[in-house]
Design an enzyme around this catalytic site. Structure first.
Site, PDB file in Angstrom:
ATOM      1  N   CYS A  86     -43.719   9.051 -19.664  1.00  0.00           N
ATOM      2  CA  CYS A  86     -43.468  10.484 -19.775  1.00  0.00           C
ATOM      3  C   CYS A  86     -43.666  11.186 -18.427  1.00  0.00           C
ATOM      4  CB  CYS A  86     -44.325  11.083 -20.884  1.00  0.00           C
ATOM      5  SG  CYS A  86     -43.691  12.654 -21.516  1.00  0.00           S
ATOM      6  N   HIS A 107     -42.676   7.902 -25.514  1.00  0.00           N
ATOM      7  CA  HIS A 107     -44.009   7.369 -25.800  1.00  0.00           C
ATOM      8  C   HIS A 107     -43.917   6.061 -26.578  1.00  0.00           C
ATOM      9  CE1 HIS A 107     -46.654  10.888 -24.720  1.00  0.00           C
ATOM     10  NE2 HIS A 107     -45.447  11.411 -24.628  1.00  0.00           N
ATOM     11  N   GLU A 167     -46.288   4.155 -27.542  1.00  0.00           N
ATOM     12  CA  GLU A 167     -47.357   4.029 -28.540  1.00  0.00           C
ATOM     13  C   GLU A 167     -47.004   4.744 -29.833  1.00  0.00           C
ATOM     14  OE1 GLU A 167     -47.986   8.153 -27.462  1.00  0.00           O
ATOM     15  OE2 GLU A 167     -47.343   6.403 -26.342  1.00  0.00           O
TER      16      GLU A 167
END
Length: 446
Positions: free
Chosen positions: A336, A420, A422
């Site tokens: 990001c 992202h 995750e």
């Protein structure tokens, strides 16, 4: 069950008629802006019993000018946008006046992870999913130790919670953290306005002593472009991270037998990024955003992570300089904000998007394999791929607008993603990116 829906699909009024951007000439000296969120989130144990709570914010009675008590809450808050539109709403959470940039998030759930994502510093988050609050809040879904966003905007606030992990209602949670929230507002109409006009600065206020014109002037004077927001969310000193994804949530069964030392720059890092890296066999040292590159290299890490974070990458030249001093020396992974800083460090340019990408349902394509993942994203800036030097390759694109979603530069031993991996909240399609970073560090050991 939800609170009674808003009845209007248009703003309550437009302050300046045919020219909604005309500012009112009024003194703002008496405006009191709410204090920034403070306080740490206490941790607790997981409950295994079903819990149900009633949210108080939608239950209160109201007394109007005629002296008659109504058994429902009336509008007591306003959202004033810089385009001159005024949206009446009902408040929950903290009271006061707050200014921020309004963005919309298309995730269906995961509002607690969104509330604690440091990347939302300086922003009001509008949830496009109409029903929010029904799962309550629990201590396990925190992405940082506090809330950094300016406020939460939703359509319907659930009047009760029912979830086996629930510890408190959404309103109780926001009150403790001094975060403003509004509901019974037409989030669909506001979202369309943001898509057409781009992200807008807004003012949330429960203070009836200030006129709409005063709040509009406050919105028009407030700026977010060019402001260093990272310094307000980064850690104060280095620390070690060892927590991994809980076994009951772990979906990756083949754990790595090797251990890698990764130094993570905290530009607003989320807990689950570190949990995923730890689950892949990494020992993590987290350092502040301003930590010297020379000190990091003295640790002789196997790799360096440049994390997510809020705001404009062009507003943090010190971070770009740090990235420049590290890339090419050890394998690096940017996520990001880290991706954007890598783009600038390579000599590329970044730009502010019209309304950004915020949500857990963005399709991205890996150009190397043709694989399409559904990703979680939260950013208002992007890297201009045409400005990158020869050797830097675009590996991923966002299929909604073909913007750059990933980079690779083998010679410099770097990889980065605009989204992202995750995915908290979000699908786990992109978790393999952590494995790719592991392979990059493995190959550098040879």
């Amino acid at each position: 069950m939800a609170a009674p829906p808003a009845t209007a699909s248009t703003p309550s009024r437009c302050l300046s008629g045919a020219n909604p951007r005309c500012a009112a000439q009024r003194s703002l000296s008496s405006l009191a802006v709410a204090a920034p969120p403070a306080g740490l989130r206490p941790f607790g144990t997981r409950a295994l019993s079903v819990r149900a709570k009633v949210a108080t914010g939608v239950q209160g009675a109201s007394v109007v000018d005629d002296g008659v008590e109504r058994p429902w809450k009336l509008s007591d808050a306003r959202l004033v946008l810089e385009d001159g539109s005024v949206w009446k709403a009902k408040s929950f959470g903290a009271s006061g006046t707050q200014v921020a940039e309004v963005v919309f998030n298309t995730s269906l759930t995961g509002y607690q992870e969104i509330l604690t994502d440091p990347s939302y510093a300086g922003q009001f988050v509008l949830m496009t999913n109409p029903h929010i609050g029904n799962t309550g809040v629990n201590p396990d879904d925190e992405e940082s130790n506090q809330c950094f966003l300016g406020g939460l905007i939703i359509r319907n606030l659930s009047i009760c919670t029912s979830n086996w992990r629930c510890k408190e209602t959404l309103e109780e949670y926001l009150i403790k953290r001094n975060i403003m929230g509004i509901y019974d507002v037409d989030t669909r109409a506001i979202t369309r306005r943001l898509r057409e006009d781009g992200s807008l600065i807004g003012v949330l206020s429960t203070d009836q002593s200030h006129t709409d014109d005063e709040l509009l002037e406050l919105a028009k004077k407030w700026k977010i472009v060019g402001v260093d927001l990272i310094s307000g969310v980064t850690c104060d000193a280095p620390y070690e991270w060892s927590d991994r994804t809980d076994s009951e949530w772990e979906f990756k069964k083949d754990q790595s037998s090797e251990t890698f030392h990764v130094v993570a720059y905290d530009f607003g890092i989320k807990h689950n990024i570190m949990r995923r890296l730890t689950s892949y066999g990494c020992k993590i040292t987290v350092v502040p955003a301003s930590w010297p590159a020379s000190e990091v290299l003295k640790l002789k890490p196997d790799g360096v992570l440049f994390s997510n974070g809020p705001g404009d990458p062009a507003a943090v030249p010190y971070a770009v300089k740090t990235v420049q001093e590290i890339i090419g020396k050890v394998p690096v992974f940017g996520i990001c904000m880290g991706h954007q800083l890598i783009g600038q460090a390579l000599g590329g340019k970044t730009f502010k998007m019209k309304f950004g990408h915020h949500g857990g349902n963005h399709p991205v394509c890996d150009l190397r394999s043709g694989r399409v993942d559904i990703s979680a994203q939260n950013h208002n800036y992007a890297v201009d791929p045409e400005s990158l030097p020869e050797g830097a390759k675009v590996t991923h694109i966002n299929l909604n607008d073909n913007s750059c979603a990933g980079l690779q530069y083998p010679k410099m031993k770097l990889m980065s993603l605009q989204y992202h991996p995750e995915s908290s909240p979000g699908p786990h399609d992109s978790d393999t990116a952590f494995g790719e970073f592991i392979e990059l560090m493995k190959s550098n050991r040879l």
